[in-house]
Design an enzyme around this catalytic site. Structure first.
Site, mmCIF file in Angstrom:
data_model
loop_
_atom_site.group_PDB
_atom_site.id
_atom_site.type_symbol
_atom_site.label_atom_id
_atom_site.label_comp_id
_atom_site.label_asym_id
_atom_site.label_seq_id
_atom_site.Cartn_x
_atom_site.Cartn_y
_atom_site.Cartn_z
ATOM 1 N N LYS A 1 0.860 -1.186 0.000
ATOM 2 C CA LYS A 1 0.000 0.000 0.000
ATOM 3 C C LYS A 1 0.893 1.233 0.000
ATOM 4 O O LYS A 1 2.063 1.147 0.414
ATOM 5 C CB LYS A 1 -0.876 0.016 1.261
ATOM 6 C CG LYS A 1 -2.171 0.780 1.087
ATOM 7 C CD LYS A 1 -3.197 -0.043 0.338
ATOM 8 C CE LYS A 1 -4.450 0.730 0.054
ATOM 9 N NZ LYS A 1 -5.461 -0.146 -0.564
ATOM 10 N N ASP B 1 -6.472 4.272 -5.171
ATOM 11 C CA ASP B 1 -7.210 4.025 -3.921
ATOM 12 C C ASP B 1 -7.954 5.330 -3.612
ATOM 13 O O ASP B 1 -8.209 6.118 -4.537
ATOM 14 C CB ASP B 1 -6.216 3.613 -2.818
ATOM 15 C CG ASP B 1 -6.909 3.043 -1.592
ATOM 16 O OD1 ASP B 1 -7.471 1.952 -1.678
ATOM 17 O OD2 ASP B 1 -6.908 3.700 -0.531
HETATM 18 P P1 NAD Z 1 -15.578 6.545 -4.015
HETATM 19 O O1 NAD Z 1 -14.820 7.722 -3.548
HETATM 20 O O2 NAD Z 1 -15.887 6.399 -5.472
HETATM 21 O O3 NAD Z 1 -16.995 6.474 -3.257
HETATM 22 C C1 NAD Z 1 -17.134 6.572 -1.890
HETATM 23 C C2 NAD Z 1 -18.584 6.949 -1.620
HETATM 24 O O4 NAD Z 1 -18.804 6.961 -0.214
HETATM 25 C C3 NAD Z 1 -18.953 8.344 -2.127
HETATM 26 O O5 NAD Z 1 -20.259 8.288 -2.677
HETATM 27 C C4 NAD Z 1 -18.967 9.192 -0.864
HETATM 28 O O6 NAD Z 1 -19.838 10.286 -0.948
HETATM 29 C C5 NAD Z 1 -19.469 8.162 0.120
HETATM 30 N N1 NAD Z 1 -19.176 8.498 1.507
HETATM 31 C C6 NAD Z 1 -18.096 9.109 2.036
HETATM 32 N N2 NAD Z 1 -18.244 9.247 3.357
HETATM 33 C C7 NAD Z 1 -19.440 8.684 3.666
HETATM 34 C C8 NAD Z 1 -20.161 8.491 4.857
HETATM 35 N N3 NAD Z 1 -19.707 8.936 6.033
HETATM 36 N N4 NAD Z 1 -21.334 7.842 4.773
HETATM 37 C C9 NAD Z 1 -21.822 7.400 3.602
HETATM 38 N N5 NAD Z 1 -21.185 7.557 2.462
HETATM 39 C C10 NAD Z 1 -20.024 8.183 2.485
HETATM 40 O O7 NAD Z 1 -14.813 5.283 -3.440
HETATM 41 P P2 NAD Z 1 -14.903 3.777 -3.928
HETATM 42 O O8 NAD Z 1 -13.804 3.531 -4.881
HETATM 43 O O9 NAD Z 1 -16.315 3.436 -4.302
HETATM 44 O O10 NAD Z 1 -14.506 3.049 -2.559
HETATM 45 C C11 NAD Z 1 -15.463 2.805 -1.541
HETATM 46 C C12 NAD Z 1 -14.902 1.763 -0.599
HETATM 47 O O11 NAD Z 1 -14.634 0.584 -1.348
HETATM 48 C C13 NAD Z 1 -13.576 2.137 0.094
HETATM 49 O O12 NAD Z 1 -13.556 1.555 1.376
HETATM 50 C C14 NAD Z 1 -12.541 1.482 -0.774
HETATM 51 O O13 NAD Z 1 -11.327 1.219 -0.061
HETATM 52 C C15 NAD Z 1 -13.276 0.207 -1.133
HETATM 53 N N6 NAD Z 1 -12.724 -0.434 -2.329
HETATM 54 C C16 NAD Z 1 -12.803 0.179 -3.544
HETATM 55 C C17 NAD Z 1 -12.236 -0.443 -4.646
HETATM 56 C C18 NAD Z 1 -12.331 0.168 -6.020
HETATM 57 O O14 NAD Z 1 -11.827 -0.454 -6.963
HETATM 58 N N7 NAD Z 1 -12.982 1.303 -6.199
HETATM 59 C C19 NAD Z 1 -11.589 -1.673 -4.505
HETATM 60 C C20 NAD Z 1 -11.537 -2.278 -3.252
HETATM 61 C C21 NAD Z 1 -12.115 -1.633 -2.162
#
Ligand code: NAD
Length: 432
Positions: free
Chosen positions: A104, A144
């Site tokens: 990471k 990320d």
């Molecule tokens: P993103 O930034 O696209 O979306 C995050 C969403 O969460 C946004 O809609 C934001 O408004 C919302 N959010 C933020 N704070 C919040 C809160 N307190 N309550 C409710 N919603 C809230 O991010 P993402 O890529 O969709 O990632 C989301 C999660 O999935 C993270 O934990 C990330 O580590 C995990 N993840 C993502 C991927 C990927 O490929 N995108 C892969 C593995 C894990």
């Protein structure tokens, strides 16, 4: 918070180690990151001043292959947090049988305060600082929190300049025009959807009979919400950082997506003209969303959302962790006692890193796959791992205490990691 993440991960590892056929040497090895790098990145700001940012890259374990993990731009980034997330990646890659270890990286900053020019200089500066620590056969970063395809493109570009040769396989999640894979941007939500479908089929459940709430309507959350809607599930609530919307009759997710894109805010979705009258809805807070009386709860936003404080109020029967670490180890115990079936992040959101692996394979071979090819490989690989973890949980269903799907996933990952570590020699081998 970072300390909680690492403590929780270690507690889960300890629990799984009881059932996994691995040596004490292997568990000892996994307690320490292999290498941690802390760097200072000087950036010339648009107003002419110089600002120095702190960045990190941690390679936790490379027993099963070069290390893999995202780069985060966030004010909370610290060495502790990066080490915890690198540990997590080690288990995720092993759980779904990718030939990678875990890593990471991150820079401590609020990226929203930087101009696009400053962000590009920072991204290139970070690669200047860590170039000797990464590489297609050594460590392969990816996007990320608050990093995206364009930033990956700048980083790949900078690495190629330093090495004097084009090196697309050094980083994944790039724009498709720069060697990115088709299907990467929808991979996490799509993988999670296949895990959910597999598990609901095992439980003999029909999509039409199931209600779903999704916390976080970003890249991962909006994709799974949409796929569930298309498959006939009733998605009754979704939210973003500003709040959520709820309709017991079910939301029309493509409409939500469309209006969210236009308004940039979830609660504006149903307050606009005709849509207001089309769908009845209530505005809810994120806390309320988590405790709704639904069948399936999908935390897809942030870590540490379900804790010892609110776990008792959770009414969902199934939880699928699309976010990394949304449920704490203390909450795990409470949910288990309540009979909630929880499917863990290291399996549920592994579709993202799986398609990152596909991207790396395509970059190295120079042969690019169609979207259908990517999606069908993702589906078959993640479904196979889900089945195996389900069988493992069944096998231990008479253990006392019964093991959770989380422990089953950790046992599965640990068996692969332990085998690779033990094949290099154990105490028993050298003493015999
Ligand atoms: P993103 O930034 O696209 O979306 C995050 C969403 O969460 C946004 O809609 C934001 O408004 C919302 N959010 C933020 N704070 C919040 C809160 N307190 N309550 C409710 N919603 C809230 O991010 P993402 O890529 O969709 O990632 C989301 C999660 O999935 C993270 O934990 C990330 O580590 C995990 N993840 C993502 C991927 C990927 O490929 N995108 C892969 C593995 C894990």
């Amino acid at each position: 918070m970072p300390a909680t993440l690492l403590t929780d991960a270690s507690r889960r590892l300890k629990k799984a180690a009881i059932y996994a056929p691995i040596s004490d040497d292997a568990t000892e090895r996994l307690k320490f990151p292999k290498a941690s790098l802390k760097v200072a990145i000087p950036v010339r700001m648009d107003n002419g001043s110089l600002r120095v940012f702190e960045g990190y890259r941690v390679r936790y374990d490379d027993t099963r292959g070069p290390t893999k993990g995202g780069i985060r731009f966030h004010p909370n980034v610290s060495l502790d947090e990066v080490q915890s997330l690198a540990f997590w990646m080690t288990f995720k890659c092993a759980a779904v049988n990718l030939p990678f270890g875990g890593a990471k990286g991150g820079i401590t900053l609020n990226p929203k305060e930087l101009s696009k020019f400053e962000l590009e200089r920072l991204s290139r500066g970070y690669i200047n600082a860590i170039a000797q620590f990464i590489g297609p056969d050594l460590d392969i970063p990816a996007p990320d929190v608050y990093t995206n395809a364009m930033i990956m493109g700048w980083m790949m570009d900078q690495y190629s300049i330093i090495k004097g040769k084009r090196s697309p396989a050094v980083i994944t999640g790039k724009p498709v025009s720069m060697g990115g894979s088709l299907g990467r941007n929808t991979a996490t939500g799509t993988g999670a959807f296949h895990v959910l479908q597999t598990m609901m089929a095992k439980a003999n459940k029909n999509p039409e009979d199931l209600t779903v709430a999704v916390q976080g309507f970003g890249n991962a959350g909006s994709v799974i919400a949409n796929l569930l809607f298309q498959a006939g599930y009733k998605v009754v609530a979704v939210s973003d950082s500003k709040g959520g919307i709820y309709s017991p009759k079910g939301l029309n997710i493509p409409d939500v997506q469309k209006f969210k894109k236009e308004q940039q805010e979830m609660q504006a979705v149903y307050c606009k003209d005709t849509v207001c009258s089309i769908v009845e809805h209530d505005n809810i807070t994120n806390e309320e969303l988590l405790t709704l009386d639904v069948d399936i709860l999908i935390p897809a936003a942030l870590e540490n959302q379900i804790t010892a404080e609110n776990a008792n109020s959770i009414k969902a029967r199934y939880i699928f962790e699309v976010a990394n670490g949304p449920v704490t180890a203390d909450a795990d115990a409470i949910l288990e006692d309540k009979g909630v079936s929880l499917f863990p992040d290291i399996l549920v959101n592994a579709g993202g890193v799986m398609v990152s692996h596909f991207e790396w394979v395509q970059n190295r071979s120079g042969l690019y796959w169609t979207l259908d090819e990517v999606n069908s490989r993702l589906r078959s690989r993640i479904t196979e791992e889900t089945e195996t973890i389900w069988h493992l949980a069944q096998k231990h269903s008479h253990s006392n205490p019964k093991i959770s799907f989380r422990t089953a996933a950790y046992i599965h990952a640990l068996s692969r990691l332990g085998e690779a570590l033990d094949d290099r020699g154990t105490r028993a081998y050298y003493n015999s």
